[in-house]
Motif scaffolding. Structure first.
Motif, PDB file in Angstrom:
ATOM      1  N   ARG A 186      39.758 -16.659  15.486  1.00 44.03           N
ATOM      2  CA  ARG A 186      40.832 -16.512  14.508  1.00 44.03           C
ATOM      3  C   ARG A 186      42.150 -16.223  15.228  1.00 44.03           C
ATOM      4  NH1 ARG A 186      38.459 -14.445   9.153  1.00 44.03           N
ATOM      5  NH2 ARG A 186      36.291 -14.935   9.449  1.00 44.03           N
ATOM      6  N   ARG A 244      45.253  -2.105  14.506  1.00 43.09           N
ATOM      7  CA  ARG A 244      45.887  -2.803  13.375  1.00 43.09           C
ATOM      8  C   ARG A 244      45.324  -4.214  13.221  1.00 43.09           C
ATOM      9  NH1 ARG A 244      52.247  -1.033  13.461  1.00 43.09           N
ATOM     10  NH2 ARG A 244      51.845   1.130  12.867  1.00 43.09           N
ATOM     11  N   LEU A 245      45.107  -4.882  14.338  1.00 44.06           N
ATOM     12  CA  LEU A 245      44.492  -6.211  14.270  1.00 44.06           C
ATOM     13  C   LEU A 245      43.080  -6.132  13.687  1.00 44.06           C
ATOM     14  CD1 LEU A 245      45.600  -7.868  17.612  1.00 44.06           C
ATOM     15  CD2 LEU A 245      46.202  -8.596  15.305  1.00 44.06           C
ATOM     16  N   ASP A 246      42.335  -5.107  14.066  1.00 49.25           N
ATOM     17  CA  ASP A 246      40.994  -4.935  13.509  1.00 49.25           C
ATOM     18  C   ASP A 246      41.049  -4.729  11.994  1.00 49.25           C
ATOM     19  OD1 ASP A 246      39.614  -5.291  15.848  1.00 49.25           O
ATOM     20  OD2 ASP A 246      39.436  -3.140  16.299  1.00 49.25           O
ATOM     21  N   ARG A 247      42.016  -3.945  11.514  1.00 52.01           N
ATOM     22  CA  ARG A 247      42.163  -3.748  10.062  1.00 52.01           C
ATOM     23  C   ARG A 247      42.487  -5.066   9.374  1.00 52.01           C
ATOM     24  NH1 ARG A 247      44.738   1.419  11.078  1.00 52.01           N
ATOM     25  NH2 ARG A 247      46.733   0.363  11.027  1.00 52.01           N
ATOM     26  N   ARG A 248      43.378  -5.851   9.973  1.00 54.96           N
ATOM     27  CA  ARG A 248      43.701  -7.169   9.402  1.00 54.96           C
ATOM     28  C   ARG A 248      42.483  -8.077   9.379  1.00 54.96           C
ATOM     29  NH1 ARG A 248      48.866 -10.060  11.865  1.00 54.96           N
ATOM     30  NH2 ARG A 248      47.909 -11.831  10.827  1.00 54.96           N
ATOM     31  N   ARG A 249      41.737  -8.073  10.471  1.00 52.55           N
ATOM     32  CA  ARG A 249      40.542  -8.899  10.588  1.00 52.55           C
ATOM     33  C   ARG A 249      39.511  -8.495   9.527  1.00 52.55           C
ATOM     34  NH1 ARG A 249      40.241  -9.935  16.243  1.00 52.55           N
ATOM     35  NH2 ARG A 249      40.270  -7.703  16.480  1.00 52.55           N
ATOM     36  N   GLU A 267      43.938 -13.627  14.946  1.00 56.55           N
ATOM     37  CA  GLU A 267      43.932 -12.252  15.451  1.00 56.55           C
ATOM     38  C   GLU A 267      43.260 -12.150  16.814  1.00 56.55           C
ATOM     39  OE1 GLU A 267      43.045 -13.059  12.363  1.00 56.55           O
ATOM     40  OE2 GLU A 267      44.435 -11.981  11.075  1.00 56.55           O
ATOM     41  N   GLU A 281      45.046 -10.663  20.000  1.00 60.27           N
ATOM     42  CA  GLU A 281      44.412  -9.557  20.715  1.00 60.27           C
ATOM     43  C   GLU A 281      44.261  -9.885  22.196  1.00 60.27           C
ATOM     44  OE1 GLU A 281      40.675  -6.523  20.227  1.00 60.27           O
ATOM     45  OE2 GLU A 281      40.450  -8.558  19.449  1.00 60.27           O
ATOM     46  N   ARG A 283      38.056 -10.448   2.098  1.00 63.06           N
ATOM     47  CA  ARG A 283      38.519 -11.472   1.143  1.00 63.06           C
ATOM     48  C   ARG A 283      37.605 -12.703   1.189  1.00 63.06           C
ATOM     49  NH1 ARG A 283      43.629  -9.906   3.096  1.00 63.06           N
ATOM     50  NH2 ARG A 283      43.711 -11.721   4.463  1.00 63.06           N
ATOM     51  N   ALA A 286      40.104  -6.957   6.687  1.00 65.94           N
ATOM     52  CA  ALA A 286      40.621  -7.305   5.356  1.00 65.94           C
ATOM     53  C   ALA A 286      40.407  -8.792   5.075  1.00 65.94           C
ATOM     54  CB  ALA A 286      42.106  -6.960   5.262  1.00 65.94           C
ATOM     55  N   ARG A 287      40.630  -9.635   6.075  1.00 65.38           N
ATOM     56  CA  ARG A 287      40.386 -11.074   5.884  1.00 65.38           C
ATOM     57  C   ARG A 287      38.904 -11.353   5.670  1.00 65.38           C
ATOM     58  NH1 ARG A 287      43.556 -14.844   9.963  1.00 65.38           N
ATOM     59  NH2 ARG A 287      42.626 -16.404   8.607  1.00 65.38           N
TER      60      ARG A 287
END
Length: 190
Positions: free
Chosen positions: A17, A165-170, A19, A23, A176, A172-173
């Motif tokens: 991805r 922060r990238l882990d949180r975004r990952r 992210e 990373e 979803r 969350a995706r």
């Protein structure tokens, strides 16, 4: 860990991805900045310390002095852990003038005792002998190590925050996407 497993973020992969790519660049940037920054900080600090110690050696001079007043044994406990106490001394400055001042001397000395003190180029008393060349190298190396560590820690901390922060975004995706795919697996998967 094998090199192929370490470099997985850089390889083409259908599951990779955005992210993951970000990373990989963050990890690379953190390591480069930390290594270069800590080496520079260490070198600059070591040179500054070596210069300071060399200046001390060049501008501090030993001089013989005479104790002006008695220094009792009991007074030593209040001033230093090594048994020295504050005492008044008289010495001759580099310009030939007689000076008096207070410095740490061994406890139990009587007035008139000859002692060794250190002075600077202006004839002022300094608290101690200059750092020797060997001690200076060791202290400069310790200061350099501390400066390198102090330069690297914030860089690694910032990298850890960015990766979190990238882990949180990952996550969350993934949540979803699971919300879209999960209901299709419902009773058939069990």
């Amino acid at each position: 860990m094998s090199p192929t497993r370490r470099m997985w973020r850089w390889r083409s992969n259908p599951l990779r991805r955005h992210e993951d790519i970000v990373e990989a660049w963050i990890v690379l940037a953190v390591w480069v900045i930390a290594v270069v920054g800590s080496v520079l900080a260490g070198l600059v600090t070591a040179q500054a310390a070596e210069l300071r110690f060399a200046q001390q050696r060049a501008h501090r001079h030993v001089v013989r002095a005479v104790l002006v007043a008695d220094v009792p044994y009991g007074a030593a406990a209040r001033w230093s852990a090594d048994g020295r106490a504050r005492g008044s001394v008289r010495w001759t400055a580099p310009d030939g003038t007689s000076r008096t001042g207070r410095t740490l001397v061994a406890g139990g000395l009587k007035a008139g005792a000859r002692i060794t003190v250190w002075q600077d180029d202006q004839g002022r008393l300094v608290p101690s002998a200059p750092t020797s060349r060997g001690e200076g190298h060791v202290e400069a190396a310790l200061f350099a190590g501390a400066a390198a560590f102090a330069a690297a820690v914030p860089v690694f901390g910032a990298g850890a925050v960015a990766r979190a922060r990238l882990d949180r975004r990952r996550m969350a995706r993934w949540d979803r996407e699971w919300d879209l795919v999960g209901p299709r697996w419902g009773p058939k998967a069990g």
